[in-house]
Design a protein around this motif. Structure first.
Motif, PDB file in Angstrom:
ATOM      1  N   GLY A 126       0.084  10.444  14.330  1.00 28.83           N
ATOM      2  CA  GLY A 126      -1.149  10.986  13.789  1.00 28.83           C
ATOM      3  C   GLY A 126      -1.092  11.641  12.426  1.00 28.83           C
ATOM      4  N   PHE A 127       0.056  11.690  11.803  1.00 28.84           N
ATOM      5  CA  PHE A 127       0.120  12.310  10.484  1.00 28.84           C
ATOM      6  C   PHE A 127      -0.621  11.453   9.462  1.00 28.84           C
ATOM      7  CE2 PHE A 127       3.918  14.453  12.271  1.00 28.84           C
ATOM      8  CZ  PHE A 127       3.577  15.760  11.969  1.00 28.84           C
ATOM      9  N   SER A 128      -1.337  12.110   8.554  1.00 26.79           N
ATOM     10  CA  SER A 128      -2.033  11.428   7.463  1.00 26.79           C
ATOM     11  C   SER A 128      -1.016  11.035   6.393  1.00 26.79           C
ATOM     12  CB  SER A 128      -3.083  12.353   6.856  1.00 26.79           C
ATOM     13  OG  SER A 128      -2.441  13.414   6.150  1.00 26.79           O
ATOM     14  N   LEU A 129      -1.454  10.220   5.450  1.00 26.58           N
ATOM     15  CA  LEU A 129      -0.542   9.822   4.373  1.00 26.58           C
ATOM     16  C   LEU A 129      -0.084  11.024   3.564  1.00 26.58           C
ATOM     17  CD1 LEU A 129      -2.112   6.487   3.093  1.00 26.58           C
ATOM     18  CD2 LEU A 129      -0.166   6.817   4.625  1.00 26.58           C
ATOM     19  N   GLN A 130      -0.981  11.970   3.307  1.00 25.98           N
ATOM     20  CA  GLN A 130      -0.588  13.177   2.566  1.00 25.98           C
ATOM     21  C   GLN A 130       0.441  13.985   3.370  1.00 25.98           C
ATOM     22  OE1 GLN A 130      -0.973  14.134  -0.563  1.00 25.98           O
ATOM     23  NE2 GLN A 130       0.278  15.924  -0.094  1.00 25.98           N
ATOM     24  N   GLN A 131       0.224  14.107   4.655  1.00 27.50           N
ATOM     25  CA  GLN A 131       1.174  14.841   5.499  1.00 27.50           C
ATOM     26  C   GLN A 131       2.515  14.118   5.560  1.00 27.50           C
ATOM     27  OE1 GLN A 131      -1.496  14.830   8.837  1.00 27.50           O
ATOM     28  NE2 GLN A 131      -2.123  16.963   8.492  1.00 27.50           N
ATOM     29  N   ILE A 132       2.474  12.792   5.603  1.00 32.26           N
ATOM     30  CA  ILE A 132       3.717  12.007   5.602  1.00 32.26           C
ATOM     31  C   ILE A 132       4.444  12.214   4.274  1.00 32.26           C
ATOM     32  CG2 ILE A 132       4.680   9.668   5.606  1.00 32.26           C
ATOM     33  CD1 ILE A 132       2.401   8.935   7.604  1.00 32.26           C
TER      34      ILE A 132
ATOM     35  N   PHE B 108       0.840  -1.205   0.000  1.00 32.81           N
ATOM     36  CA  PHE B 108       0.000   0.000   0.000  1.00 32.81           C
ATOM     37  C   PHE B 108       0.872   1.250   0.000  1.00 32.81           C
ATOM     38  CE2 PHE B 108      -2.217   3.368   2.358  1.00 32.81           C
ATOM     39  CZ  PHE B 108      -3.301   3.557   1.513  1.00 32.81           C
ATOM     40  N   TYR B 109       1.906   1.273   0.843  1.00 31.89           N
ATOM     41  CA  TYR B 109       2.817   2.425   0.878  1.00 31.89           C
ATOM     42  C   TYR B 109       3.516   2.604  -0.465  1.00 31.89           C
ATOM     43  CZ  TYR B 109       2.203   2.632   5.962  1.00 31.89           C
ATOM     44  OH  TYR B 109       1.676   2.744   7.231  1.00 31.89           O
ATOM     45  N   GLU B 110       3.811   1.500  -1.123  1.00 37.89           N
ATOM     46  CA  GLU B 110       4.415   1.584  -2.454  1.00 37.89           C
ATOM     47  C   GLU B 110       3.423   2.192  -3.442  1.00 37.89           C
ATOM     48  OE1 GLU B 110       5.900  -2.253  -3.616  1.00 37.89           O
ATOM     49  OE2 GLU B 110       7.381  -2.289  -2.000  1.00 37.89           O
ATOM     50  N   LYS B 111       2.177   1.742  -3.413  1.00 40.79           N
ATOM     51  CA  LYS B 111       1.157   2.293  -4.316  1.00 40.79           C
ATOM     52  C   LYS B 111       0.933   3.775  -4.065  1.00 40.79           C
ATOM     53  CE  LYS B 111      -1.385  -1.978  -5.017  1.00 40.79           C
ATOM     54  NZ  LYS B 111      -2.586  -2.746  -4.665  1.00 40.79           N
TER      55      LYS B 111
ATOM     56  N   PHE C 270      10.547   5.758   9.298  1.00 45.57           N
ATOM     57  CA  PHE C 270      10.115   7.162   9.328  1.00 45.57           C
ATOM     58  C   PHE C 270       8.601   7.235   9.100  1.00 45.57           C
ATOM     59  CE2 PHE C 270       9.129  11.246   7.465  1.00 45.57           C
ATOM     60  CZ  PHE C 270       9.982  12.159   8.070  1.00 45.57           C
ATOM     61  N   ILE C 271       8.132   6.534   8.080  1.00 43.96           N
ATOM     62  CA  ILE C 271       6.701   6.531   7.753  1.00 43.96           C
ATOM     63  C   ILE C 271       5.893   6.018   8.939  1.00 43.96           C
ATOM     64  CG2 ILE C 271       4.938   5.407   6.310  1.00 43.96           C
ATOM     65  CD1 ILE C 271       7.131   5.388   4.039  1.00 43.96           C
ATOM     66  N   LEU C 272       6.327   4.928   9.521  1.00 44.53           N
ATOM     67  CA  LEU C 272       5.593   4.327  10.635  1.00 44.53           C
ATOM     68  C   LEU C 272       5.589   5.225  11.874  1.00 44.53           C
ATOM     69  CD1 LEU C 272       6.763   0.624  10.197  1.00 44.53           C
ATOM     70  CD2 LEU C 272       4.527   1.615   9.584  1.00 44.53           C
ATOM     71  N   ARG C 273       6.710   5.883  12.140  1.00 47.31           N
ATOM     72  CA  ARG C 273       6.754   6.807  13.284  1.00 47.31           C
ATOM     73  C   ARG C 273       5.850   8.004  13.042  1.00 47.31           C
ATOM     74  NH1 ARG C 273      12.179   4.976  13.664  1.00 47.31           N
ATOM     75  NH2 ARG C 273      12.952   6.615  12.320  1.00 47.31           N
ATOM     76  N   ALA C 274       5.875   8.553  11.818  1.00 48.78           N
ATOM     77  CA  ALA C 274       5.015   9.696  11.500  1.00 48.78           C
ATOM     78  C   ALA C 274       3.546   9.303  11.614  1.00 48.78           C
ATOM     79  CB  ALA C 274       5.336  10.219  10.098  1.00 48.78           C
ATOM     80  N   LYS C 275       3.218   8.102  11.161  1.00 49.32           N
ATOM     81  CA  LYS C 275       1.842   7.611  11.258  1.00 49.32           C
ATOM     82  C   LYS C 275       1.447   7.428  12.726  1.00 49.32           C
ATOM     83  CE  LYS C 275      -1.107   3.990   9.290  1.00 49.32           C
ATOM     84  NZ  LYS C 275      -1.775   3.635  10.502  1.00 49.32           N
TER      85      LYS C 275
END
Length: 153
Positions: free
Chosen positions: A57-63, A19-22, A49-54
């Motif tokens: 509470g950061f959204s995918l767009q914010q990440i 999903f993160y790749e897509k 980094f992605i997992l910590r940001a998530k």
């Protein structure tokens, strides 16, 4: 490393990684001759980094925006990153205020209803929702009908 090794290292599913790749947040560094996705240590750090940001509470767009900064740090200022955090905090404060309003409204509905065993035809919660008005505790009362006590909640 192959996809299985990366997901095991970070405790995510293969579906999550794909999903993160897509979403173009993460891309495998290479492919094996057999077509397997191959990841290096840099990819692993990016996933962390992605997992910590998530997790904060950061959204995918914010990440995605944070990753753009991460990938080009010299072109950004620390203030830009801090702005992203402050925007997220403000968003969360608004969500908390909305949740608090929901809680208060539900509490009013709960307090206005006796929750008794009788039919819900006179239930103050359903009446309040039908009429679009907050339930009032005075709707919770005992009435005498045909010399029998009936609870109208």
């Amino acid at each position: 490393m192959k996809i299985g090794e990366l997901v095991k290292r970070h405790g995510v599913s293969v579906d999550t990684l794909r999903f993160y790749e897509k979403q173009q947040l993460l891309n495998p560094s290479a492919r094996s001759e057999a077509g397997y996705r191959l990841y290096n240590e840099s990819d692993s750090k990016r996933l962390a980094f992605i997992l910590r940001a998530k997790s904060v509470g950061f959204s995918l767009q914010q990440i995605r925006e944070l990753l753009q900064i991460e990938d080009n740090k010299s072109e950004w200022q620390c203030a830009d990153v801090k702005d992203k955090v402050q925007q997220k905090m403000q968003e969360i404060q608004q969500q908390m205020a909305e949740l608090n309003r929901f809680h208060q409204a539900l509490q009013q509905l709960d307090e206005a209803c006796c929750g008794g065993p009788l039919s819900a035809t006179e239930c103050s919660i359903l009446t309040a929702l039908e009429q679009g008005q907050p339930a009032r505790t005075e709707q919770h009362h005992h009435e005498r009908t045909n010399n029998k006590e009936q609870i109208a909640c």
